[in-house]
Design a protein around this motif. Structure first.
Motif, mmCIF file in Angstrom:
data_model
loop_
_atom_site.group_PDB
_atom_site.id
_atom_site.type_symbol
_atom_site.label_atom_id
_atom_site.label_comp_id
_atom_site.label_asym_id
_atom_site.label_seq_id
_atom_site.Cartn_x
_atom_site.Cartn_y
_atom_site.Cartn_z
ATOM 1 N N ARG A 1 0.842 -1.194 0.000
ATOM 2 C CA ARG A 1 0.000 0.000 0.000
ATOM 3 C C ARG A 1 0.873 1.238 0.000
ATOM 4 N NH1 ARG A 1 0.402 2.417 4.901
ATOM 5 N NH2 ARG A 1 0.798 1.136 6.711
ATOM 6 N N ALA A 2 0.254 2.351 -0.288
ATOM 7 C CA ALA A 2 0.955 3.634 -0.227
ATOM 8 C C ALA A 2 1.230 3.965 1.240
ATOM 9 C CB ALA A 2 0.100 4.723 -0.860
ATOM 10 N N PRO A 3 2.261 4.736 1.527
ATOM 11 C CA PRO A 3 2.559 5.088 2.919
ATOM 12 C C PRO A 3 1.562 6.098 3.492
ATOM 13 C CG PRO A 3 4.252 5.949 1.442
ATOM 14 C CD PRO A 3 3.294 5.185 0.609
ATOM 15 N N HIS B 1 -5.435 0.374 1.855
ATOM 16 C CA HIS B 1 -5.525 -1.031 1.433
ATOM 17 C C HIS B 1 -6.543 -1.172 0.298
ATOM 18 C CE1 HIS B 1 -3.161 -3.636 4.184
ATOM 19 N NE2 HIS B 1 -3.183 -2.561 4.947
ATOM 20 N N LYS B 2 -7.705 -0.525 0.440
ATOM 21 C CA LYS B 2 -8.743 -0.602 -0.594
ATOM 22 C C LYS B 2 -8.247 0.002 -1.900
ATOM 23 C CE LYS B 2 -12.722 -0.647 2.477
ATOM 24 N NZ LYS B 2 -13.893 0.088 2.975
ATOM 25 N N GLU B 3 -7.567 1.132 -1.818
ATOM 26 C CA GLU B 3 -7.015 1.773 -3.026
ATOM 27 C C GLU B 3 -5.975 0.877 -3.685
ATOM 28 O OE1 GLU B 3 -5.602 5.558 -1.645
ATOM 29 O OE2 GLU B 3 -7.621 6.381 -1.477
ATOM 30 N N GLY B 4 -5.153 0.204 -2.871
ATOM 31 C CA GLY B 4 -4.143 -0.707 -3.409
ATOM 32 C C GLY B 4 -4.769 -1.888 -4.134
ATOM 33 N N LYS B 5 -5.852 -2.424 -3.579
ATOM 34 C CA LYS B 5 -6.544 -3.542 -4.235
ATOM 35 C C LYS B 5 -7.159 -3.091 -5.554
ATOM 36 C CE LYS B 5 -7.679 -6.227 -0.131
ATOM 37 N NZ LYS B 5 -8.744 -6.702 0.748
ATOM 38 N N SER C 1 -6.184 -0.623 -7.541
ATOM 39 C CA SER C 1 -5.157 -0.383 -8.560
ATOM 40 C C SER C 1 -4.563 -1.691 -9.070
ATOM 41 C CB SER C 1 -4.062 0.540 -8.034
ATOM 42 O OG SER C 1 -3.311 -0.090 -7.039
ATOM 43 N N SER C 2 -4.437 -2.701 -8.207
ATOM 44 C CA SER C 2 -3.901 -3.985 -8.679
ATOM 45 C C SER C 2 -4.913 -4.691 -9.577
ATOM 46 C CB SER C 2 -3.488 -4.871 -7.508
ATOM 47 O OG SER C 2 -4.614 -5.322 -6.787
ATOM 48 N N LYS C 3 -6.220 -4.526 -9.306
ATOM 49 C CA LYS C 3 -7.241 -5.116 -10.178
ATOM 50 C C LYS C 3 -7.230 -4.447 -11.542
ATOM 51 C CE LYS C 3 -10.617 -6.758 -6.830
ATOM 52 N NZ LYS C 3 -11.987 -6.596 -6.295
#
Length: 110
Positions: free
Chosen positions: A52-54, A93-97, A99-101
């Motif tokens: 995730r981003a910091p 965490h939600k933003e990371g998921k 972007s990976s999708k």
């Protein structure tokens, strides 16, 4: 899974703000200090570590009385508005998921 970095719990230059660790520069991830507290902060908040981003520390200052970290907006060391890390980490965490999708939708799995 992406490498999250080395645990900073043994670092003498880290600061703790409302149960989250940051380097002496106020950063959760700092290249100058070779510091990455994302995994430790996720675990402290009861979350599984994930790329995730910091976290971004809001404007702050140190109290002259006890040298505690205070948010500039509310002059509070336990400010839930500025130092509400769990809510911010869950959002990251939600933003990371997401972007990976989006990265995986561009092609075939073969």
């Amino acid at each position: 899974m992406t490498e999250l970095g080395t645990s900073p719990t043994d670092s003498t230059s880290s600061i703790e703000v409302n149960d989250a660790l940051f380097c002496e520069h106020g950063l959760e991830v700092c290249t100058k200090c070779a510091f990455d507290a994302r995994e430790d902060n996720d675990a402290m908040m009861g979350l599984d570590p994930a790329p995730r981003a910091p976290l971004e520390m809001p404007a702050y200052y140190r109290s002259n009385k006890d040298h505690s970290i205070m948010c500039k907006a509310h002059a509070n060391s336990n400010c839930k508005s500025c130092f509400g890390w769990k809510k911010q980490i869950v959002k990251l965490h939600k933003e990371g998921k997401k972007s990976s999708k989006n990265k995986n939708n561009g092609g075939s799995n073969f």
